[in-house]
Design an enzyme around this catalytic site. Structure first.
Site, short mmCIF file in Angstrom:
data_model
loop_
_atom_site.label_atom_id
_atom_site.label_comp_id
_atom_site.label_asym_id
_atom_site.label_seq_id
_atom_site.Cartn_x
_atom_site.Cartn_y
_atom_site.Cartn_z
CD GLU A 1 -49.76 12.72 70.70
OE1 GLU A 1 -50.53 12.87 69.74
OE2 GLU A 1 -49.27 11.62 71.02
CG ASP B 1 -46.82 9.51 71.00
OD1 ASP B 1 -47.88 9.40 71.66
OD2 ASP B 1 -46.81 9.59 69.76
CB ILE C 1 -51.27 5.90 73.13
CG1 ILE C 1 -51.58 5.43 74.56
CG2 ILE C 1 -51.79 4.87 72.12
CD1 ILE C 1 -53.06 5.17 74.82
CG ASP C 2 -46.42 6.73 67.76
OD1 ASP C 2 -47.09 7.69 67.34
OD2 ASP C 2 -45.54 6.17 67.08
CB THR D 1 -54.26 7.80 69.52
OG1 THR D 1 -53.22 8.21 70.41
CG2 THR D 1 -55.59 7.95 70.22
CG ASP E 1 -45.63 11.23 66.29
OD1 ASP E 1 -46.37 10.67 67.11
OD2 ASP E 1 -45.99 12.19 65.60
#
Length: 283
Positions: free
Chosen positions: A72, A92, A94-95, A97, A222
């Site tokens: 990402e 990802d 930190i899915d 954020t 994601d």
């Protein structure tokens, strides 16, 4: 026959857990949550997102130097978002954020692994719940080692549906998002929920907690891992217009059954964001 990708999956689980430790540590230190924006004022990124992605990529490169990556934050920095036949890690860091920034307790590290454009394994680590969701193609889906199975509910009126509103604040897109939400609520369904992270929403479908998740505007990083987790738990994946799901299209329906998925599709007011593999990537 030897399992070509088990070492890679084992490494993905290890590095996801390490990344989760970094996320939890950062949550305790507001100084590590310097917030910046990407495509809009509500599309957030932090130094921890960037740190975790680099941690994962560097760790993987040391063990698998010929593999490719779609990350990402790398894409946000200008790298191409292209899925080839090569072994590719789709990350990802930190899915969720926005959840992370506000300490809302659903944050995930998501790592999908594709070969020949087919998902071979998916790992989603829900950091604050300490839940490790995993799936291997053809071998089932698990949470902390326990098998996952989607709900057997076939009546949409007795279902919970998950969705998100995303970061697109264009009034036309927002109108369509709320039009879809209104139509689904008025079926009626038992309720609509959202964890604030696509990866966890998909794991909730795989776990049988919700019957379906739909969204327009998500990205390949994601959903890559979650797609396989849902499928291996017995779920169904499709596009919001009912065709085959396309990871790069930024549109998805993930459900416990075809019956529920097709009923959701009937209610969605469709629009088409710029594809992840469009050149240039617009949002």
């Amino acid at each position: 026959m030897a399992d070509l990708w088990q070492n890679a999956m084992d490494h993905a689980v290890t590095v996801a857990r390490h990344a989760g430790e970094v996320v939890r540590e950062a949550l305790q230190d507001d100084g590590k949550k310097t917030v910046m924006t990407k495509s809009s004022s509500v599309d957030l990124v932090t130094q921890t997102d960037q740190k975790v992605e680099q941690l994962i990529i560097q760790s993987v490169k040391e063990k698998f130097p010929t593999h490719s990556f779609i990350g990402e934050e790398s894409v946000a920095a200008g790298e191409a978002c292209v899925l080839t036949d090569s072994p590719t890690w789709i990350i990802d860091p930190i899915d969720g954020t926005t959840n992370f920034v506000h300490a809302f307790p659903f944050v995930a590290v998501s790592i999908g692994f594709s070969v020949n454009k087919q998902m071979e394994f998916g790992v989603v680590y829900s950091c604050l719940e300490d839940k490790m969701y995993t799936a291997r193609r053809g071998r089932g889906a698990f949470c902390n080692g326990e098998p996952l199975q989607v709900s057997d509910q076939e009546d949409i009126r007795q279902s919970i549906i998950a969705t998100e509103f995303g970061s697109n604040r264009d009034p036309e897109a927002v109108d369509k998002i709320f039009s879809s939400l209104r139509s689904i609520l008025c079926i009626p369904v038992h309720g609509v929920r959202g964890a604030g992270t696509a990866a966890i929403n998909m794991c909730l479908v795989a776990s049988g907690c919700v019957e379906a998740y739909y969204e327009i505007g998500i990205h390949v990083w994601d959903v890559a891992a979650g797609l396989l987790i849902v499928a291996e738990a017995g779920g169904v994946l499709m596009d919001v217009e009912g065709g085959q799901v396309d990871m790069m299209s930024r549109r998805i329906v993930a459900a416990n059954s075809r019956t529920i998925a097709e009923r959701i599709v009937k209610e969605i007011d469709v629009f088409s964001p710029s594809r992840d593999d469009a050149v240039p990537l617009n949002q």
